[in-house]
Motif scaffolding. Structure first.
Motif, PDB file in Angstrom:
ATOM      1  N   ARG A   1       0.808  -1.218   0.000  1.00  0.00           N
ATOM      2  CA  ARG A   1       0.000   0.000   0.000  1.00  0.00           C
ATOM      3  C   ARG A   1       0.837   1.262   0.000  1.00  0.00           C
ATOM      4  N   GLY A   2       2.091   1.160   0.461  1.00  0.00           N
ATOM      5  CA  GLY A   2       2.958   2.331   0.469  1.00  0.00           C
ATOM      6  C   GLY A   2       3.636   2.597  -0.868  1.00  0.00           C
ATOM      7  N   ASP A   3       3.426   1.728  -1.866  1.00  0.00           N
ATOM      8  CA  ASP A   3       4.100   1.887  -3.155  1.00  0.00           C
ATOM      9  C   ASP A   3       3.304   2.718  -4.148  1.00  0.00           C
TER      10      ASP A   3
ATOM     11  N   ARG B   1      -5.555  -8.313  -1.685  1.00  0.00           N
ATOM     12  CA  ARG B   1      -4.247  -8.806  -2.121  1.00  0.00           C
ATOM     13  C   ARG B   1      -4.394  -9.726  -3.320  1.00  0.00           C
ATOM     14  N   ALA B   2      -3.543  -9.505  -4.329  1.00  0.00           N
ATOM     15  CA  ALA B   2      -3.443 -10.393  -5.494  1.00  0.00           C
ATOM     16  C   ALA B   2      -2.152 -11.189  -5.393  1.00  0.00           C
ATOM     17  N   LEU B   3      -2.167 -12.366  -5.982  1.00  0.00           N
ATOM     18  CA  LEU B   3      -1.000 -13.242  -5.965  1.00  0.00           C
ATOM     19  C   LEU B   3      -0.635 -13.621  -7.394  1.00  0.00           C
ATOM     20  N   GLU B   4       0.644 -13.510  -7.713  1.00  0.00           N
ATOM     21  CA  GLU B   4       1.187 -14.043  -8.969  1.00  0.00           C
ATOM     22  C   GLU B   4       2.251 -15.060  -8.568  1.00  0.00           C
ATOM     23  N   HIS B   5       1.903 -16.342  -8.675  1.00  0.00           N
ATOM     24  CA  HIS B   5       2.773 -17.424  -8.209  1.00  0.00           C
ATOM     25  C   HIS B   5       3.315 -18.151  -9.438  1.00  0.00           C
ATOM     26  N   PHE B   6       4.621 -18.027  -9.665  1.00  0.00           N
ATOM     27  CA  PHE B   6       5.223 -18.639 -10.844  1.00  0.00           C
ATOM     28  C   PHE B   6       5.535 -20.103 -10.592  1.00  0.00           C
TER      29      PHE B   6
END
Length: 410
Positions: free
Chosen positions: A111-113, A214-219
């Protein structure tokens, strides 16, 4: 056929600035955005619009980047969404193998980005309902659907003769018909295709614990597994969309599994159990994956947008947003030309559109292709290199925030 104009027994030619062929999300948004700027617009689609609305929940959703959301707001579409969207406030990028915990080295956008959400998730049916409402409510916008048009282009303009008997004169024709664009083929614009021999599985899951945006990108070795937060419903208060990549044979086999076995395969790919128990809901969709790019975006009185111009791997969730970036660029350029009394279909105007969009789109295509090749394997040396790379970006705040801002389309 419907149009925002009085009906006449024998209407003469319809004079417009732009005629868009294809009323998918990109074409319809472009029509609404241009009309909002005062251009006269016609849009044609061979399909009737209401059946596209899919009244029942079917598991499909769009990740709308922050810049794309601003576009939809300016086009008058976002305000007409019939159901809530869900803000994406955190994105975690991890690496792993099915059935094993993720690597402790990860990248997280928090959230701070950013000073606003990274984007929003909306159901596909909700966007379609909002687009249809906007198409019929926007002044200066004429809708022909279901209908088809035969396009004749010349240096002086374009003439479109519809199957319903209407003649349309336009300064510019925009091809928004998708990856197999007939107008692109008619203009003999060459296309380069990159097959991946993969399919994307798309569905939705209800889960035990809230996702909190929250989103997740799991490779994974077979390709990325993405969990995207969605707004809950009365029946499923905690809901997420899933998009994951497998080889063609495995994807179809997984999509055909019984409910409990399918849920088990999802849990194996989540990386951890931070959402608790997961329960698949709605339909399951399987889409073949490939990339492609047109050698040019323009021809005499013709411009390509969206999938007619480019298609990329969904590894970064940027496909639709890339099309919306075309819309942003075209609306900006054509709006300025129209305000100055110029010709929106002139060759120099179209060259400006291509120069603004094609290099950036090609960079995105190259980047997503490289990501797929880097992360879509189980080579131990590459696994270590990419995990260290993720952790390094995570520690360098300006770099991490730069990546986030670019992905947001700002």
């Amino acid at each position: 056929m419907t149009a925002n104009m009085p009906s006449h027994t024998a209407p003469g030619p319809l004079e417009v600035d732009v005629c868009i062929v294809g009323a998918g999300p990109v074409g319809a948004t472009l029509a609404c955005r241009l009309a909002a700027d005062g251009l006269k617009v016609a849009i044609i689609d061979r399909a009737a619009l209401p059946p596209m609305e899919h009244p029942a929940f079917d598991g499909r959703a769009y990740a709308i980047a922050a810049g794309s959301r601003r576009l939809l707001e300016e086009a008058g579409v976002w305000q007409r969404l019939p159901m809530e969207s869900c803000d994406i406030r955190e994105i975690r990028v991890t690496d792993g193998r099915p059935g094993q915990p993720p690597s402790p080295l990860f990248l997280e956008f928090g959230r701070g980005d950013a000073d606003q959400p990274f984007g929003a998730m909306i159901e596909a049916r909700a966007l379609r309902v909002a687009l249809n409402a906007s198409l019929h409510a926007t002044p200066g916008l004429h809708v022909f659907a279901p209908d088809e048009g035969v396009v004749t282009r010349s240096p002086d303009g374009a003439v479109i003769r519809t199957a319903s008997g209407r003649v349309i004169h336009a300064r510019l024709v925009v091809a928004a018909e998708g990856r197999r664009s007939p107008l692109r083929e008619q203009a003999r614009i060459a296309v380069t295709r990159l097959p991946y021999n993969q399919c994307g599985i798309v569905c939705a899951v209800a889960h035990e614990r809230p996702h909190e945006g929250r989103a997740l990108e799991h490779f994974l070795p077979a390709g990325p597994f993405a969990q995207l937060p969605m707004a809950g419903t009365a029946e499923h208060p905690n809901l997420s969309a899933l998009v994951w990549t497998e080889s063609e044979k495995v994807a179809h086999r997984l999509a055909d599994l019984p409910h409990d076995a399918f849920a088990h395969e999802i849990r194996r790919r989540m990386g951890d159990d931070w959402l608790g128990a997961v329960n698949p809901v709605g339909r399951r969709w399987v889409y073949p994956l490939s990339a492609q790019y047109a050698q040019r975006y323009v021809d005499t009185r013709l411009a390509l947008v969206g999938d007619a111009a480019h298609g990329i791997h969904p590894i970064a969730g940027q496909g639709l947003n890339l099309g919306f970036r075309d819309v942003i660029a075209m609306a900006d350029i054509l709006g300025r030309v129209h305000a100055g009394g110029g010709d929106v279909g002139a060759a120099d105007v179209l060259r400006r559109y291509q120069a603004r969009c094609r290099p950036a789109n090609m960079l995105m295509l190259v980047a997503t292709d490289a990501l797929e090749r880097l992360f879509g394997n189980d080579n131990p040396v590459l696994r270590l290199a990419r995990d260290v790379g993720l952790a390094t970006v995570n520690r360098i705040t300006p770099l991490r925030r730069g990546f986030a801002r670019h992905a947001m389309g700002l």
